[in-house]
Structure formats: C-alpha cells, structure tokens
Design an enzyme around this catalytic site. Structure first.
Site, PDB file in Angstrom:
ATOM      1  N   HIS A  49     -45.628 -33.082  40.686  1.00  0.00           N
ATOM      2  CA  HIS A  49     -45.188 -33.189  39.424  1.00  0.00           C
ATOM      3  C   HIS A  49     -44.686 -31.757  39.057  1.00  0.00           C
ATOM      4  O   HIS A  49     -45.456 -31.059  38.952  1.00  0.00           O
ATOM      5  CB  HIS A  49     -46.218 -33.888  38.492  1.00  0.00           C
ATOM      6  CG  HIS A  49     -46.246 -33.771  36.931  1.00  0.00           C
ATOM      7  ND1 HIS A  49     -45.645 -34.954  36.430  1.00  0.00           N
ATOM      8  CD2 HIS A  49     -46.172 -32.874  36.052  1.00  0.00           C
ATOM      9  CE1 HIS A  49     -45.437 -34.482  35.071  1.00  0.00           C
ATOM     10  NE2 HIS A  49     -45.756 -33.267  34.975  1.00  0.00           N
TER      11      HIS A  49
ATOM     12  N   HIS B 259     -55.230 -30.449  34.177  1.00  0.00           N
ATOM     13  CA  HIS B 259     -55.145 -28.706  34.293  1.00  0.00           C
ATOM     14  C   HIS B 259     -55.801 -28.203  33.180  1.00  0.00           C
ATOM     15  O   HIS B 259     -56.179 -28.745  31.974  1.00  0.00           O
ATOM     16  CB  HIS B 259     -53.649 -28.374  34.347  1.00  0.00           C
ATOM     17  CG  HIS B 259     -52.896 -28.926  33.171  1.00  0.00           C
ATOM     18  ND1 HIS B 259     -52.469 -30.180  32.920  1.00  0.00           N
ATOM     19  CD2 HIS B 259     -52.348 -28.185  32.352  1.00  0.00           C
ATOM     20  CE1 HIS B 259     -51.900 -30.252  31.562  1.00  0.00           C
ATOM     21  NE2 HIS B 259     -51.694 -29.025  31.131  1.00  0.00           N
TER      22      HIS B 259
ATOM     23  N   GLU C 263     -51.556 -25.820  23.858  1.00  0.00           N
ATOM     24  CA  GLU C 263     -50.179 -26.729  24.134  1.00  0.00           C
ATOM     25  C   GLU C 263     -50.487 -27.690  22.599  1.00  0.00           C
ATOM     26  O   GLU C 263     -51.575 -28.384  22.367  1.00  0.00           O
ATOM     27  CB  GLU C 263     -50.596 -27.728  25.154  1.00  0.00           C
ATOM     28  CG  GLU C 263     -50.211 -26.980  26.453  1.00  0.00           C
ATOM     29  CD  GLU C 263     -50.394 -27.766  27.535  1.00  0.00           C
ATOM     30  OE1 GLU C 263     -50.480 -29.140  27.319  1.00  0.00           O
ATOM     31  OE2 GLU C 263     -50.421 -27.396  28.893  1.00  0.00           O
TER      32      GLU C 263
ATOM     33  N   HIS D 195     -54.180 -29.002  22.603  1.00  0.00           N
ATOM     34  CA  HIS D 195     -55.300 -28.371  23.372  1.00  0.00           C
ATOM     35  C   HIS D 195     -54.951 -26.911  23.781  1.00  0.00           C
ATOM     36  O   HIS D 195     -54.134 -26.550  24.419  1.00  0.00           O
ATOM     37  CB  HIS D 195     -54.771 -29.018  24.956  1.00  0.00           C
ATOM     38  CG  HIS D 195     -55.138 -30.525  24.903  1.00  0.00           C
ATOM     39  ND1 HIS D 195     -54.125 -31.510  24.724  1.00  0.00           N
ATOM     40  CD2 HIS D 195     -56.129 -31.235  24.948  1.00  0.00           C
ATOM     41  CE1 HIS D 195     -54.589 -32.769  24.633  1.00  0.00           C
ATOM     42  NE2 HIS D 195     -55.908 -32.752  24.501  1.00  0.00           N
TER      43      HIS D 195
ATOM     44  N   HIS E 233     -57.452 -30.842  30.119  1.00  0.00           N
ATOM     45  CA  HIS E 233     -56.679 -32.053  29.553  1.00  0.00           C
ATOM     46  C   HIS E 233     -55.940 -32.708  30.581  1.00  0.00           C
ATOM     47  O   HIS E 233     -55.642 -32.011  31.661  1.00  0.00           O
ATOM     48  CB  HIS E 233     -56.072 -31.934  28.456  1.00  0.00           C
ATOM     49  CG  HIS E 233     -54.835 -30.787  28.481  1.00  0.00           C
ATOM     50  ND1 HIS E 233     -55.302 -29.357  28.685  1.00  0.00           N
ATOM     51  CD2 HIS E 233     -53.709 -30.696  28.663  1.00  0.00           C
ATOM     52  CE1 HIS E 233     -54.195 -28.697  28.644  1.00  0.00           C
ATOM     53  NE2 HIS E 233     -53.168 -29.796  28.631  1.00  0.00           N
TER      54      HIS E 233
END
Length: 295
Positions: free
Chosen positions: A150, A193, A199, A223, A229
């Site tokens: 990803h 992570h 964020e 977050h 999260h």
C-alpha cells in the site's frame, strides 16, 4: 454576506465544498465552486461568499505557512498528480456599488470590523501571481501501485505548503478519489500506523474504504501525531479474506488535511452532539492472530 466583505491577514484559505454551490467574489474576479471542486483565496485578498444553493456546507483550511504549491513529482515525471494547466483563475470583474457595507478582517488570530461606504471589489484589473484559483478534483491524475504494498498517501497530494523541515509539510491537501486497486499478495487498505503528521479527514461523497461505517459525507475525523489508527475491524477482515482481483473504487471522494502541527479541536467540536463518543469501538473486535509464543 450580501452587505459584508472579508479578508484574512493571517493566511490563505482553502475552500472544500461538500454540498451545494457557492460564488466567491474577489478583488480579482469571481469563482463559482461546487462539491468536487476546491478554491484557494490568497492571504489579504478581500472577498465575499454568495450561497447559490439552499443547502451548502463544506470544509475550510486556513494555511499560515508557505503558500500552497504543487508537490514535487519526483520519479513520476511530468504527467501525474495535479497539473498546473487544470487550475483556473478568474476573469477580472468589479463592483461599482455605494452604500453601507461592513468589512471584517482576521488579524493576529482576532476578528475586527469597520463600516465602509463602497464595495471593496471595485478593482478593474489585476496582474501578478497572487490570485484566487479553483481546481476540479476529477482532473487529478491518480498514481498507484501496480505490484505490491500500500503506497504512502503522499501520492494523492493535490497541494502542499512546504516547511523548513525536510520530509514534513506545514500542510498537505490530499484526496482519495475514484481509482483502481490492483496490488498483489498484500493488504490493500491503509495499514495500521502512527506518524508525526496529524491527519484531519473529511468525506465529500460516498464511502471511505478504510472506514465503511460511521464516517459519512460531511463528517470528519482527527488522528493527531503519534495516535495509532487504521482500518476498522470489519474492513480488516473483509480485506484479509478478499480475492485479490483488480478492484475499482468508484463511489468515493475523501480528503485529508495533513500537518506537522498538532490540531487542537475547539470546545464546540469536543462537546457537540454530533461527536461519536464510541468512535474507538470500531477496533475493539480486531482478533489476535498469534498462534504460538516466540519469546
């Protein structure tokens, strides 16, 4: 704002409509934006917002740092991400209006007002590169993996405000638009992570792939730095057992304001009735998959 005008002396403003359509009248001309588009108003530029639809809402990011610019493309080269040719600037327009008006200013974190006898948008022409602009998010040329793993969300950066510290931005504006997911032998949603960037996420339409429940269009999540999260438990189970065929994400348009600074919610945000006090429950049913003690 029919008789009121505004300018922000502290920073530029990024408008992200989620519902409806609005007209932004500025000293340099007019911009019309709707859900799926964004607009940036430079620091110190006078403007007025006119709602063109009854139900209108969205998000605003106030950038105190370096002006938003296009991110470095690196190995991607010339064709990818947001292209400068797709950004639109207003045609010069002016108002010749006399009467009773109000000018509101944000300066040094405080609001000030004064009465004025004419429209401040009485500018007949402009030159230079400090001007308002708009961008249609559907023009973003998405880059993604064609092998495995990803990728970092930086591949979805539309605009960035760089900082003096290499590797972290003052603010990034990132989108998660319709796209193909084709990675082999790997977990496709965002992995779990924590990072130094804070964020703030919003959803413009559809469903966000990492949180399919409870995160609705017009909603938001935060977050802050070093807060762990990732996907909710149901998404983890679904993605872990899915057949890895090419998958098209169509009904989605999420975004993120990502900053190296801590974002402090207001008292209204923390105590508002729309807040989800059970937000962390989405991770409580994540199963333990260790089969033996290797210590």
């Amino acid at each position: 704002m029919s008789e009121r005008y505004f300018y922000n002396a502290d920073g530029e403003m990024l408008f992200v409509p989620q519902l409806g359509e609005l007209l932004i009248k500025t000293e340099c001309g007019n911009l019309t934006i709707k859900a799926g588009e964004i607009a940036v108003i430079p620091r110190g530029l006078k403007f007025q917002v006119i709602l063109l639809t009854k139900n209108t809402r969205g998000y605003i990011c106030e950038n105190y740092g370096h002006n938003f610019v296009l991110p470095e493309r690196g190995p991607v080269g010339a064709n990818g991400y947001a292209n400068d040719r797709d950004f639109q600037y207003p045609v010069a327009a002016f108002e010749d209006k006399q009467g009773k008006f109000e000018l509101v200013t944000k300066f040094n974190g405080n609001m000030f007002r004064c009465d004025i006898s004419h429209s401040p948008l009485d500018v007949v022409a402009w030159t230079g590169n400090s001007a308002p602009y708009k961008y249609n998010l559907s023009r973003f040329n998405v880059m993604n993996t064609v092998s495995f793993d990803h990728p970092d969300p930086s591949i979805f950066t539309v605009l960035t405000s760089p900082s003096s510290t290499e590797g972290v931005a003052n603010i990034d504006f990132v989108i998660f638009p319709p796209r193909w997911m084709v990675a082999d032998n790997t977990f496709r949603p965002p992995y779990y992570h924590r990072n130094v960037m804070s964020e703030f996420m919003g959803l413009i339409k559809g469903v966000y792939d990492a949180k399919e429940h409870g995160f609705v269009p017009g909603g938001m999540s935060l977050h802050n730095c070093m807060s762990p999260h990732g996907p909710e438990a149901d998404v983890f189970e679904k993605a872990s057992n899915a057949e890895l065929q090419p998958q098209r994400y169509d009904n989605t348009l999420a975004f993120m304001f990502e900053s190296r600074y801590i974002i402090s919610p207001t008292k209204y945000a923390l105590e508002g009735k729309e807040r989800q006090p059970n937000y962390t429950d989405c991770w409580r049913t994540i199963k333990k998959h260790f089969t033996e003690d290797l210590t």
